[in-house]
Design a protein around this motif. Structure first.
Motif, PDB file in Angstrom:
ATOM      1  N   TYR A 170       0.556  -1.262  -0.075  1.00 55.75           N
ATOM      2  CA  TYR A 170      -0.478   0.144  -0.236  1.00 55.75           C
ATOM      3  C   TYR A 170       1.021   1.535  -0.292  1.00 55.75           C
ATOM      4  O   TYR A 170       1.355   1.530   1.185  1.00 55.75           O
ATOM      5  N   SER A 171       0.992   1.799  -1.104  1.00 56.30           N
ATOM      6  CA  SER A 171       1.799   3.105  -0.870  1.00 56.30           C
ATOM      7  C   SER A 171       1.492   4.403  -0.102  1.00 56.30           C
ATOM      8  O   SER A 171       2.533   5.647  -0.475  1.00 56.30           O
ATOM      9  N   GLY A 172       0.181   4.743  -0.119  1.00 52.79           N
ATOM     10  CA  GLY A 172      -0.134   5.965   0.331  1.00 52.79           C
ATOM     11  C   GLY A 172      -0.468   6.785  -0.202  1.00 52.79           C
ATOM     12  O   GLY A 172      -1.753   7.806   0.093  1.00 52.79           O
ATOM     13  N   ALA A 173      -0.756   6.724  -1.346  1.00 49.05           N
ATOM     14  CA  ALA A 173      -1.048   8.088  -2.478  1.00 49.05           C
ATOM     15  C   ALA A 173      -0.805   7.620  -3.773  1.00 49.05           C
ATOM     16  O   ALA A 173       0.305   6.726  -3.765  1.00 49.05           O
ATOM     17  N   HIS A 174      -1.501   8.184  -4.680  1.00 47.20           N
ATOM     18  CA  HIS A 174      -1.346   7.595  -6.378  1.00 47.20           C
ATOM     19  C   HIS A 174       0.270   8.594  -6.573  1.00 47.20           C
ATOM     20  O   HIS A 174      -0.181   7.103  -7.354  1.00 47.20           O
ATOM     21  N   ASP A 175       0.970   9.202  -6.724  1.00 47.48           N
ATOM     22  CA  ASP A 175       1.942   9.315  -6.779  1.00 47.48           C
ATOM     23  C   ASP A 175       3.221   8.286  -6.451  1.00 47.48           C
ATOM     24  O   ASP A 175       3.599   7.944  -7.669  1.00 47.48           O
TER      25      ASP A 175
END
Length: 285
Positions: A170-175
């Motif tokens: 889970y990266s936390g943000a789209h970028d």
């Protein structure tokens, strides 16, 4: 007496005011889910805050938060007045508040929103089924376009992420999701189509190296929400200001461009029932 400097600091701290300020409504507080880096959120939403300040006749403070749950808690606990939610965070906030979150407006694009799955073009991943045994990243666990709906479409394709993927991140943000594929940390990932298109348009990603291999069907997504305890007159004023943003006026067209919106339209609670059902089916509620 609280100094002006201290007062401002209390309003703009990242925790969105850990103490409650007893005051008449003179400051209108705005935040958003952190779908991109905090600096990008400030760049995108500060012009809108300035516009709302004139429309509402109140000082408007925009403050980014660290994660999606913080945005939910901020509105549920009335630490802020207006929040840009994804569809899933709107659902979460509404459930947490006992049905007291009111969606005011959404972008026209949010009526048929989509997610994209991306991978390196030489990865051999061309279909959802090709993701079996691979390392895959979603965005935030509370993201509609970066987790809930991609997961929902994977389940519909008989792919269970926990069982069929070698690793889930889970990266936390789209970028950050895009960066995880570009860097090779994961083999494939899912994210918001508008963020992907923005990165492509701004030449921030090489589509010869990384590109979309699957685009989901459409669904309802983002909205601007307030707490039901906000006076109805103020709710109506905020909604009217958002709907009045005019792409024919250069300064307002820039606000819409930064928000990746052609225009804002009215929305209603029923639009997010499908997302709630999808979240329950995916075991996320």
């Amino acid at each position: 007496m609280t100094t002006r400097r201290t007062f401002s600091a209390l309003l703009t701290c990242a925790a969105l005011g850990l103490g409650t300020l007893a005051q008449a409504q003179t400051v209108f507080r705005v935040t958003t889910i952190p779908e991109e880096a905090a600096t990008e959120q400030v760049r995108k939403f500060t012009p809108l805050a300035s516009y709302l300040e004139k429309a509402l006749g109140l000082k408007v403070e925009f403050t980014p938060v660290n994660d999606y749950p913080a945005a939910v808690e901020a509105l549920v606990n009335k630490k802020v007045d207006l929040v840009w939610f994804g569809g899933f965070t709107h659902v979460q906030a509404n459930l947490r508040s006992g049905g007291k979150i009111v969606p005011l407006a959404q972008r026209e694009e949010d009526t048929k929103f989509q997610s994209v799955f991306i991978a390196k073009t030489d990865s051999g991943i061309k279909t959802l089924a090709d993701m079996k045994g691979k390392q895959v990243s979603f965005g935030s666990q509370s993201s509609t376009s970066g987790h809930l709906m991609p997961r929902s479409f994977l389940l519909a394709a008989n792919l269970n992420p926990e069982q069929d993927f070698r690793r889930i991140a889970y990266s936390g943000a789209h970028d950050a999701t895009i960066a995880s594929v570009v860097s090779g940390k994961v083999d494939a990932a899912a994210l918001d189509i508008t963020v992907w298109k923005k990165f492509v348009a701004e030449n921030k990603v090489d589509t010869q190296a990384v590109n979309v291999f699957y685009t989901t069907p459409g669904y309802f997504n983002y909205n601007w929400s307030v707490h039901a305890d906000m006076p109805k007159a103020l709710q109506d004023k905020v909604k009217a200001a958002l709907l009045a943003l005019d792409p024919a006026k250069p300064d307002q067209a820039e606000i819409l461009r930064l928000n990746r919106a052609s225009r804002y339209i009215a929305t209603q609670p029923e639009n997010y029932k499908g997302l709630e059902a999808a979240a329950r089916s995916a075991g996320l509620l």
